[in-house]
Design a protein around this motif. Structure first.
Motif, PDB file in Angstrom:
ATOM      1  N   GLY A   1      -9.673 -15.050   5.879  1.00 39.42           N
ATOM      2  CA  GLY A   1     -10.641 -15.542   4.914  1.00 39.42           C
ATOM      3  C   GLY A   1     -10.654 -14.775   3.609  1.00 39.42           C
ATOM      4  O   GLY A   1     -11.351 -15.162   2.671  1.00 39.42           O
ATOM      5  N   SER A   2      -9.864 -13.691   3.529  1.00 40.04           N
ATOM      6  CA  SER A   2      -9.792 -12.883   2.310  1.00 40.04           C
ATOM      7  C   SER A   2      -8.361 -12.749   1.810  1.00 40.04           C
ATOM      8  O   SER A   2      -8.114 -12.751   0.608  1.00 40.04           O
ATOM      9  CB  SER A   2     -10.384 -11.495   2.564  1.00 40.04           C
ATOM     10  OG  SER A   2     -10.226 -10.652   1.452  1.00 40.04           O
ATOM     11  N   VAL A   3      -7.429 -12.625   2.746  1.00 42.93           N
ATOM     12  CA  VAL A   3      -6.013 -12.449   2.434  1.00 42.93           C
ATOM     13  C   VAL A   3      -5.240 -13.612   3.047  1.00 42.93           C
ATOM     14  O   VAL A   3      -5.423 -13.922   4.232  1.00 42.93           O
ATOM     15  CB  VAL A   3      -5.491 -11.119   3.011  1.00 42.93           C
ATOM     16  CG1 VAL A   3      -3.997 -10.974   2.792  1.00 42.93           C
ATOM     17  CG2 VAL A   3      -6.242  -9.941   2.401  1.00 42.93           C
TER      18      VAL A   3
ATOM     19  N   PRO B   1      -3.091  -3.367  -6.011  1.00 36.07           N
ATOM     20  CA  PRO B   1      -3.812  -4.460  -5.344  1.00 36.07           C
ATOM     21  C   PRO B   1      -2.948  -5.263  -4.377  1.00 36.07           C
ATOM     22  O   PRO B   1      -3.483  -5.900  -3.464  1.00 36.07           O
ATOM     23  CB  PRO B   1      -4.301  -5.331  -6.511  1.00 36.07           C
ATOM     24  CG  PRO B   1      -3.431  -4.967  -7.660  1.00 36.07           C
ATOM     25  CD  PRO B   1      -3.065  -3.538  -7.471  1.00 36.07           C
ATOM     26  N   ASP B   2      -1.627  -5.212  -4.534  1.00 36.47           N
ATOM     27  CA  ASP B   2      -0.745  -5.901  -3.591  1.00 36.47           C
ATOM     28  C   ASP B   2      -0.720  -5.211  -2.237  1.00 36.47           C
ATOM     29  O   ASP B   2      -0.296  -5.803  -1.244  1.00 36.47           O
ATOM     30  CB  ASP B   2       0.678  -5.967  -4.149  1.00 36.47           C
ATOM     31  CG  ASP B   2       0.802  -6.940  -5.314  1.00 36.47           C
ATOM     32  OD1 ASP B   2      -0.040  -7.852  -5.408  1.00 36.47           O
ATOM     33  OD2 ASP B   2       1.726  -6.782  -6.120  1.00 36.47           O
ATOM     34  N   LEU B   3      -1.154  -3.973  -2.200  1.00 37.99           N
ATOM     35  CA  LEU B   3      -1.177  -3.202  -0.954  1.00 37.99           C
ATOM     36  C   LEU B   3      -2.593  -3.018  -0.425  1.00 37.99           C
ATOM     37  O   LEU B   3      -2.809  -2.218   0.481  1.00 37.99           O
ATOM     38  CB  LEU B   3      -0.538  -1.823  -1.175  1.00 37.99           C
ATOM     39  CG  LEU B   3       0.916  -1.813  -1.651  1.00 37.99           C
ATOM     40  CD1 LEU B   3       1.394  -0.384  -1.849  1.00 37.99           C
ATOM     41  CD2 LEU B   3       1.823  -2.544  -0.669  1.00 37.99           C
ATOM     42  N   ARG B   4      -3.542  -3.775  -0.965  1.00 34.12           N
ATOM     43  CA  ARG B   4      -4.959  -3.593  -0.634  1.00 34.12           C
ATOM     44  C   ARG B   4      -5.566  -4.928  -0.211  1.00 34.12           C
ATOM     45  O   ARG B   4      -5.285  -5.969  -0.801  1.00 34.12           O
ATOM     46  CB  ARG B   4      -5.678  -3.054  -1.866  1.00 34.12           C
ATOM     47  CG  ARG B   4      -7.127  -2.686  -1.670  1.00 34.12           C
ATOM     48  CD  ARG B   4      -7.696  -2.052  -2.937  1.00 34.12           C
ATOM     49  NE  ARG B   4      -7.712  -2.971  -4.081  1.00 34.12           N
ATOM     50  CZ  ARG B   4      -7.258  -2.679  -5.299  1.00 34.12           C
ATOM     51  NH1 ARG B   4      -6.746  -1.494  -5.553  1.00 34.12           N
ATOM     52  NH2 ARG B   4      -7.328  -3.568  -6.264  1.00 34.12           N
ATOM     53  N   GLY B   5      -6.407  -4.881   0.824  1.00 35.96           N
ATOM     54  CA  GLY B   5      -7.137  -6.074   1.250  1.00 35.96           C
ATOM     55  C   GLY B   5      -8.388  -6.273   0.418  1.00 35.96           C
ATOM     56  O   GLY B   5      -8.404  -6.003  -0.782  1.00 35.96           O
ATOM     57  N   GLY B   6      -9.481  -6.704   1.045  1.00 34.27           N
ATOM     58  CA  GLY B   6     -10.673  -7.099   0.318  1.00 34.27           C
ATOM     59  C   GLY B   6     -11.746  -6.036   0.191  1.00 34.27           C
ATOM     60  O   GLY B   6     -12.860  -6.352  -0.220  1.00 34.27           O
ATOM     61  N   HIS B   7     -11.431  -4.789   0.534  1.00 34.05           N
ATOM     62  CA  HIS B   7     -12.424  -3.740   0.372  1.00 34.05           C
ATOM     63  C   HIS B   7     -11.796  -2.464  -0.181  1.00 34.05           C
ATOM     64  O   HIS B   7     -10.582  -2.275  -0.116  1.00 34.05           O
ATOM     65  CB  HIS B   7     -13.189  -3.457   1.669  1.00 34.05           C
ATOM     66  CG  HIS B   7     -12.360  -2.851   2.768  1.00 34.05           C
ATOM     67  ND1 HIS B   7     -11.667  -3.596   3.704  1.00 34.05           N
ATOM     68  CD2 HIS B   7     -12.140  -1.550   3.101  1.00 34.05           C
ATOM     69  CE1 HIS B   7     -11.054  -2.800   4.556  1.00 34.05           C
ATOM     70  NE2 HIS B   7     -11.324  -1.551   4.213  1.00 34.05           N
TER      71      HIS B   7
END
Length: 434
Positions: free
Chosen positions: A220-222, A356-362
């Motif tokens: 739901g985020s990624v 940001p390509d290596l980071r989820g939603g938090h």
């Protein structure tokens, strides 16, 4: 962060800048559909428990009055019996990149993890190791340790720092001809590190093992592409970015090849219940597993617990996962920018990937006072959560979070760090959600 609104200014600390970002946000209108979004409360914990949608109250009332109150037990023949499979297919279509017939909803994440890991272990006789990283979510680690003890196996740990995550080379070094199953999270619950599922999965499979992906902090985020990536098994919860409500049932994905036996013996789940029987209402002696994904259902499904997430799936479908991901990247980048501008001088470090390509939603911010800071923020109606060691975790649900909300919340973090903290009693009552 980049300047998605085209403001031509780098003054990210200005409230005007946040307002300009909101005005240019193509998903901004969705925020008004959530209960409480119009209040001044800042919610930084959508990665633990999503806000409810206003329409969900209507759905719940109608269910009580009409489906439950009016149809009563006839509801099982009129849709409840197949709801875990229909809802599983909808999650798969909207969020998982998976074809129908491979996903079911029911049980908690913990129970479904147990089912999938045990099934995977039993499908690899003669192999005596389960691989998991040292910073995976506690449930995942505890389940793996318990199954290893049950089956006389060894746990091989991939060492991971709290501010990073597992990479493909670490997995390559850990797996071998003794590996039965590897258990990993797509998004690390502490740091937000986004694992390369597409690259890691074939490394595990080339070693002859199966891989179970925990999608709790990504679904739901990624964007996820389980079929295209060739994933074997996956599990995830529905109360974070899918907004299913406290304790809403989790989902399990089993690739078709492991259901129909085309990749070896079909997986057989270990908790044999009547709803997973080939003919549940025969109620005869002996257990015969149902064909397909239904075999992974055990007991009577939690129908009421499946109601709320249907509204969020509709919303995500309208928005589109690519747009959701784009806003998630921008929101977390904005939070990092504000942390650099306001919090670094207080000794705060960013304990999440900066790319940001290596980071989820938090995003996780680290400081040795963060438990105290979290308690003080809760008293001010700013709601992040806390993770040891010293991590204040900012979960930004893209469809319910505004840039102005991020600005207000980060300003509150700055003010608390610069001033007083919370009372000891408030600190002791900080409860961290999953």
């Amino acid at each position: 962060m980049t300047d998605p609104a085209g403001t031509g200014t780098s003054s990210s600390t200005s409230p005007t800048y946040a307002a300009t970002l909101d005005a240019a946000d193509p998903l901004a209108a969705f925020r008004s559909e959530f209960v409480g979004a119009e209040s001044s409360l800042v919610y930084f914990d959508g990665n633990s428990l999503g806000r409810p949608l206003a329409v969900t109250g209507e759905r719940l009332r109608a269910f009580v009055d009409e489906a439950w109150g009016g149809r009563l037990i006839r509801g099982w023949d009129e849709g409840w019996y197949d709801l875990p499979l229909r809802l599983g297919d909808e999650i798969a279509r909207v969020c998982l990149g998976a074809a129908p017939g491979q996903t079911t909803v029911g049980d908690s994440t913990t129970v479904l993890l147990y089912k999938l890991v045990r099934a995977a272990v039993d499908a690899r006789p003669g192999r005596d190791e389960i691989v998991i990283d040292s910073d995976n979510f506690p449930t995942d680690r505890y389940i793996v340790e318990g199954i290893a003890a049950e089956r006389g196996l060894t746990v091989r740990w991939i060492p991971v720092e709290h501010d990073s995550g597992v990479d493909v080379e670490q997995v390559r070094e850990a797996v071998g001809d003794r590996t039965a199953v590897v258990v990993l999270s797509q998004v690390a619950y502490r740091s937000g590190h986004l694992a390369d599922v597409e690259a890691i999965t074939p490394v595990v499979q080339d070693a002859g093992a199966l891989v179970v992906w925990d999608l709790c902090h990504s679904v739901g985020s990624v964007p996820v592409e389980l079929d295209r990536w060739g994933v074997d098994l996956a599990v995830g919860c529905t109360y974070k970015y899918l907004n299913g409500g406290p304790g809403s049932p989790a989902f399990a994905y089993v690739a078709q090849r492991h259901l129909d036996g085309s990749a070896g013996p079909a997986l057989r789940q270990p908790i044999q219940g009547w709803m997973g029987h080939a003919d549940p209402f025969l109620m005869g002696p002996g257990y015969q597993p149902s064909g397909g994904i239904r075999r992974f259902i055990s007991g009577t499904p939690a129908v009421v617990g499946m109601l709320a997430m249907q509204d969020m799936l509709d919303l995500v479908d309208r928005a589109g996962m690519d747009a959701v991901r784009a806003k998630s990247r921008d929101l977390t980048s904005y939070a990092v920018d504000l942390a650099d501008a306001w919090l670094a001088e207080h000794g705060v470090t960013v304990a999440s990937p900066r790319d940001p390509d290596l980071r989820g939603g938090h995003v996780t911010l680290r400081h040795d006072r963060m438990r105290e800071v979290t308690a003080a923020l809760w008293e001010r109606d700013v709601i992040p959560d806390y993770r040891d060691p010293g991590g204040l975790r900012i979960g930004l649900s893209p469809l319910s979070t505004s840039y102005a909300e991020v600005h207000a919340g980060m300003a509150a973090v700055r003010d608390v760090l610069a001033g007083g903290g919370a009372s000891r009693a408030a600190q002791e009552h900080i409860l961290s959600g999953p």
